[in-house]
Design a protein around this motif. Sequence first.
Motif: not given
Length: 128
Positions: A13-18, A67-74, A115-121, A123-125
Amino acid sequence: RKWNFCHLWVLNDNLEFSGKWGTFFEKYRENNADLLSSNRRNVSIDEHKFGTHSSSAFRAMMKEGLIYEHDQQIVRYSPRFLEAIHEQSNSKKVYAFSAYGTPSLAEMLGLRYGSLSLKGVKERGSWN
């Protein structure tokens, strides 16, 4: 309720997208991965800060403690993934901390990863 042909997108809930969110989601519309996320990497469960947050059934499925780990922003889940994870958690009592549980189970169950590209996303500055 059956998810049938719907994908489930989960966003912090703290994401912004350009750009435009609709354009972001549309880019992955034809992607047939069961799990879409970013920055998936291999880690040792014994060295993970939440490594103890998993069931013995989950640990029994692991290969050599990796194990695998991933980022969970999206994250996007397919209906196939949702059904598989439901089956594992309810019938077989397989569960783990979500940052490593979902990508690890996807790998263990032979589900497709993308894999997602988070270019332009943002989070927390910090911009990716």
